[in-house]
Scaffold this motif. Sequence first.
Motif, PDB file in Angstrom:
ATOM      1  N   UNK A  46      34.136  43.415  50.190  1.00 61.55           N
ATOM      2  CA  UNK A  46      34.489  42.838  51.495  1.00 61.55           C
ATOM      3  C   UNK A  46      35.859  42.175  51.484  1.00 61.55           C
ATOM      4  N   UNK A  47      36.236  41.655  50.324  1.00 67.97           N
ATOM      5  CA  UNK A  47      37.494  40.916  50.214  1.00 67.97           C
ATOM      6  C   UNK A  47      38.183  41.289  48.903  1.00 67.97           C
ATOM      7  N   UNK A  48      38.737  42.496  48.824  1.00 68.23           N
ATOM      8  CA  UNK A  48      39.294  43.003  47.566  1.00 68.23           C
ATOM      9  C   UNK A  48      40.468  42.193  47.021  1.00 68.23           C
ATOM     10  N   UNK A  49      41.119  41.426  47.854  1.00 68.51           N
ATOM     11  CA  UNK A  49      42.261  40.637  47.366  1.00 68.51           C
ATOM     12  C   UNK A  49      41.820  39.346  46.675  1.00 68.51           C
ATOM     13  N   UNK A  50      40.554  39.005  46.783  1.00 71.24           N
ATOM     14  CA  UNK A  50      40.053  37.777  46.171  1.00 71.24           C
ATOM     15  C   UNK A  50      39.681  38.041  44.715  1.00 71.24           C
ATOM     16  N   UNK A  51      40.488  37.544  43.810  1.00 70.13           N
ATOM     17  CA  UNK A  51      40.301  37.747  42.373  1.00 70.13           C
ATOM     18  C   UNK A  51      39.049  37.047  41.843  1.00 70.13           C
ATOM     19  N   UNK A  52      38.622  35.998  42.512  1.00 68.79           N
ATOM     20  CA  UNK A  52      37.478  35.240  42.027  1.00 68.79           C
ATOM     21  C   UNK A  52      36.235  36.126  41.872  1.00 68.79           C
ATOM     22  N   UNK A  53      36.004  37.027  42.824  1.00 72.42           N
ATOM     23  CA  UNK A  53      34.810  37.860  42.761  1.00 72.42           C
ATOM     24  C   UNK A  53      34.894  38.883  41.634  1.00 72.42           C
ATOM     25  N   UNK A  54      36.097  39.375  41.362  1.00 69.72           N
ATOM     26  CA  UNK A  54      36.267  40.277  40.220  1.00 69.72           C
ATOM     27  C   UNK A  54      35.961  39.539  38.921  1.00 69.72           C
ATOM     28  N   UNK A  55      36.452  38.324  38.826  1.00 69.61           N
ATOM     29  CA  UNK A  55      36.197  37.526  37.626  1.00 69.61           C
ATOM     30  C   UNK A  55      34.711  37.182  37.497  1.00 69.61           C
ATOM     31  N   UNK A  56      34.090  36.797  38.594  1.00 77.05           N
ATOM     32  CA  UNK A  56      32.662  36.477  38.570  1.00 77.05           C
ATOM     33  C   UNK A  56      31.849  37.690  38.158  1.00 77.05           C
ATOM     34  N   UNK A  57      32.201  38.835  38.696  1.00 73.93           N
ATOM     35  CA  UNK A  57      31.476  40.059  38.375  1.00 73.93           C
ATOM     36  C   UNK A  57      31.518  40.330  36.874  1.00 73.93           C
ATOM     37  N   UNK A  58      32.683  40.186  36.297  1.00 72.37           N
ATOM     38  CA  UNK A  58      32.847  40.393  34.857  1.00 72.37           C
ATOM     39  C   UNK A  58      32.037  39.376  34.054  1.00 72.37           C
TER      40      UNK A  58
END
Length: 102
Positions: A46-58
């Motif tokens: 939904x918000x690909x520019x938000x790095x926080x969710x990529x980090x959380x996912x990892x």
Amino acid sequence: MIQSKDDLANISNSDYEFECLQQFLIYIASKDYQKALPLSETLRKLNPSNQMFQEYESVLKQRLSQIQQDINELDEADDDDDSGISEPELEDESSDEDESDS
């Protein structure tokens, strides 16, 4: 909280993102990482520019992997403990009754 497809149809994208984020945070706070992971993926999309969710996912994937590894090690240790220890034998209750009758 979103509970059905009808709920999804009645909310805007920003409301949907907010609902997902709210539920994601509830799962993180309660350490329910298995339920948080799919929401982190949804939020990232939904918000690909938000790095926080990529980090959380990892981090969530790593944490779930570690939890599974810990469970496997505990199961192996439990299996090892069971193999060398015999159950204590219980005394025959009828012999106790005989002694009390005398």
